[in-house]
Design a protein around this motif. Structure first.
Motif, mmCIF file in Angstrom:
data_model
loop_
_atom_site.group_PDB
_atom_site.id
_atom_site.type_symbol
_atom_site.label_atom_id
_atom_site.label_comp_id
_atom_site.label_asym_id
_atom_site.label_seq_id
_atom_site.Cartn_x
_atom_site.Cartn_y
_atom_site.Cartn_z
ATOM 1 N N LYS A 126 -16.594 -9.902 -10.366
ATOM 2 C CA LYS A 126 -17.022 -8.771 -9.532
ATOM 3 C C LYS A 126 -18.549 -8.806 -9.425
ATOM 4 C CE LYS A 126 -14.435 -6.071 -8.136
ATOM 5 N NZ LYS A 126 -13.488 -5.013 -8.431
ATOM 6 N N TYR A 171 -4.219 -6.402 -1.195
ATOM 7 C CA TYR A 171 -4.903 -7.580 -1.749
ATOM 8 C C TYR A 171 -4.667 -7.666 -3.256
ATOM 9 C CZ TYR A 171 -7.355 -7.871 2.736
ATOM 10 O OH TYR A 171 -7.640 -7.997 4.067
ATOM 11 N N GLU A 172 -4.672 -6.504 -3.932
ATOM 12 C CA GLU A 172 -4.409 -6.502 -5.372
ATOM 13 C C GLU A 172 -3.014 -7.043 -5.657
ATOM 14 O OE1 GLU A 172 -5.109 -2.554 -6.847
ATOM 15 O OE2 GLU A 172 -7.274 -2.742 -6.589
ATOM 16 N N GLY A 206 -14.420 -9.935 -5.992
ATOM 17 C CA GLY A 206 -14.612 -8.780 -5.129
ATOM 18 C C GLY A 206 -15.979 -8.153 -5.351
ATOM 19 N N HIS A 223 0.835 -1.194 0.000
ATOM 20 C CA HIS A 223 0.000 0.000 0.000
ATOM 21 C C HIS A 223 0.879 1.256 0.000
ATOM 22 C CE1 HIS A 223 -3.633 2.211 0.583
ATOM 23 N NE2 HIS A 223 -3.151 2.823 1.638
ATOM 24 N N MET A 274 -4.553 -3.609 3.132
ATOM 25 C CA MET A 274 -5.414 -2.620 2.493
ATOM 26 C C MET A 274 -5.798 -3.133 1.093
ATOM 27 S SD MET A 274 -5.513 -0.252 4.733
ATOM 28 C CE MET A 274 -5.553 1.499 4.464
ATOM 29 N N PRO A 275 -6.791 -2.496 0.432
ATOM 30 C CA PRO A 275 -7.184 -2.967 -0.909
ATOM 31 C C PRO A 275 -5.995 -3.155 -1.862
ATOM 32 C CG PRO A 275 -8.696 -1.275 -0.166
ATOM 33 C CD PRO A 275 -7.646 -1.393 0.892
ATOM 34 N N THR A 276 -5.052 -2.202 -1.826
ATOM 35 C CA THR A 276 -3.886 -2.333 -2.731
ATOM 36 C C THR A 276 -3.062 -3.565 -2.375
ATOM 37 O OG1 THR A 276 -3.597 -0.064 -1.965
ATOM 38 C CG2 THR A 276 -2.434 -0.672 -3.966
ATOM 39 N N ARG A 302 -9.360 -13.452 -9.084
ATOM 40 C CA ARG A 302 -9.714 -12.371 -8.158
ATOM 41 C C ARG A 302 -11.225 -12.318 -8.071
ATOM 42 N NH1 ARG A 302 -7.807 -6.454 -9.321
ATOM 43 N NH2 ARG A 302 -5.937 -7.228 -8.341
#
Length: 517
Positions: A323, A106-107, A353, A25, A102-104, A351
């Protein structure tokens, strides 16, 4: 003439340093950790020791070297993978002990998994009062990165870039991981390097930073790189020192290109500059011809061509990024997809989400050759441009059985979307009106008809951005059941609120299907 791959005998291979990328992140301390390592090699903390920004550098401790790539996050990482360049051996995932994943983060984990690289977790900022290492380890455990001291196999190191603690441990851990991986390269043969940064400077001309993958790069070496060519006038390391040679896993700036190459291009040594120039002009001609000729179909994954590819012996895995609008439907989709059985194709969700399809999803799909699937959700505008440019397939659904049927039939080789989707008409958005209930597209039906009970999708520049049922279909002030060709109407689909002028509304009916699923 294209450049041949060389077979290398086992006994010519020697150990090489690992190539490590830091991800994580934004403010979790990637840069400060990298700076700590970089600073450790500048004698007596002389700030003047680092004369230029090189996208990678090598750190040596006790005779062992590690190459660090300083990339701006996973966007660059996947950009290179999309071009077939897998430079990184190990990713150090930096997580702040006070913030957690954080989201980043997980990415970044998704990108590492898709690229099949080893992950070492650096838990940073352990000096803070708010630091909660166990919370971070718990989050890692939930994401199948079970920490070693919790009985898993993920190496976690506690560090503080600010205090300078744990850095030696992290270095040792990287070396340990590299040892297990037995990284080897042949330093004798012709040089091959991957470009990680490129630029053109006044007085220096086009230059690029490459990491040597095999062989040894010498000053004076002639090379081809993508469709550029050149001869190495100078090799410069990250301290600004001129080198005569650079071996495997060495990051080096190469001066002497005919033009600026692309990130991810492979540089290959040639016998002479003349041959390199000839090959370069052949490649440039080829590129021009391709741009002039009608667009040929990209061989990106598509549900419709999945089985045809398998018959040709290609793609055995269907990779999906899913998604959905809410967690409940996401789980239902995931469970149903995992139950589909096919002898020839395995399905992998790389992925999943909640929320719209984002640019990050598009990047991962490009790098991994995956198909994007959206359920009751839209495609973000930033993602639309990327998806169009890269030719990624996006499938949007608003009926769950339709989604499952299409994937299932693609996997058993019977997908014929034309027979199940009966397109009954198109309309073009001429104006967008704001009402108390949100935005409505003021449309003109250009062919066929729009029917209130049918489904429809919004198509922008050839990319589907939303799929849903009609929540509004009006002629003037009246709600109507259908609107025929040549007439104007007001359209609102589902919860979609972002109509733009020139969007196309494609209206379709689903054939009555037996709902086995």
């Amino acid at each position: 003439e294209e450049v041949e791959e060389e077979e290398v005998e086992e006994d010519k291979l020697q150990d090489r340093p690992p190539v490590v990328t830091f991800m994580g992140h934004v403010d979790h301390g990637k840069t400060s950790l990298l700076d700590s390592f970089r600073g450790s090699r500048v004698v007596n903390g002389e700030a003047g020791g680092i004369t230029q920004h090189v996208g990678a550098y090598q750190v040596e401790k006790n005779g062992k070297a590690v190459t660090f790539i300083d990339t701006p996050g996973h966007a660059a990482f996947s950009e290179m993978r999309a071009r077939g360049a897998n430079v990184t051996d190990i990713v150090v995932l930096v997580v702040a002990a006070d913030d957690g994943l954080m989201p980043t983060t997980y990415e970044a984990i998704d990108h590492c998994r898709a690229a099949d690289v080893s992950i070492i977790v650096a838990i940073n900022k352990v000096d803070l009062d708010r630091a909660d290492v166990n919370k971070v380890k718990g989050q890692l455990q939930e994401n199948d990165l079970s920490p070693e001291d919790w009985g898993g196999s993920t190496l976690c190191v506690e560090v503080s870039a600010k205090e300078g603690t744990g850095l030696d441990d992290l270095f040792e851990t990287i070396l340990l991981q590299a040892e297990i991986m037995e990284l080897k390269a042949n330093s004798d043969g012709p040089a091959r390097a991957t470009i990680i940064e490129a630029r053109s400077e006044a007085g220096k001309g086009p230059s690029a930073i490459g990491i040597v993958q095999s062989g040894t790069m010498n000053v004076g070496t002639a090379f081809i790189c993508g469709n550029q060519y050149g001869k190495a006038k100078a090799l410069i390391n990250d301290l600004g020192e001129r080198l005569k040679t650079a071996g495997p896993a060495t990051p080096v700036e190469i001066v002497g290109f005919s033009g600026v190459p692309n990130v991810g291009d492979e540089l290959i040594e040639m016998d002479s500059e003349r041959k390199a120039k000839k090959l370069s002009s052949e490649r440039l001609d080829q590129e021009r011809r391709e741009q002039l000729s009608p667009q040929k179909e990209e061989s990106k994954s598509a549900l419709e061509t999945l089985f045809a590819n398998i018959e040709e012996g290609n793609k055995k895995v269907l990779k999906l990024i899913v998604k959905a609008d809410v967690q409940g439907s996401l789980q239902a989709i995931e469970n149903s997809l995992s139950e589909i059985e096919s002898a020839k194709i395995s399905l992998e969700i790389i992925r999943k989400g909640v929320g719209p399809v984002t640019e990050a999803d598009g990047l991962l799909a490009t790098a991994s050759d995956a198909i994007l699937i959206g359920f009751n959700t839209k495609v973000e505008s930033k993602a639309q441009a990327l998806i169009k440019r890269e030719g990624v397939q996006v499938k949007l659904f608003s009926v769950i059985y339709e989604l499952l049927d299409q994937v299932k039939e693609a996997m058993i080789g019977e997908l014929d979307p034309e027979t199940r989707e009966n397109i009954i008409g198109h309309a073009k958005v001429l104006e967008v009106f704001k009402l108390s209930s949100g935005k409505v597209g003021g449309c003109m039906v250009t062919d066929g008809r729009l029917a209130r009970t049918a489904r429809a999708r919004v198509i922008r520049d050839g990319v589907p951005v939303y799929d849903g049922g009609f929540s509004t279909l009006r002629r003037f002030k009246d709600d109507v059941k259908e609107v025929k060709n040549g007439l104007e109407c007001g359209v609102k689909l589902g919860k979609f609120n972002d109509y733009l002028k020139d969007d196309v509304i494609e209206c379709y009916e689903l054939e009555k299907l037996d709902l086995e699923l």
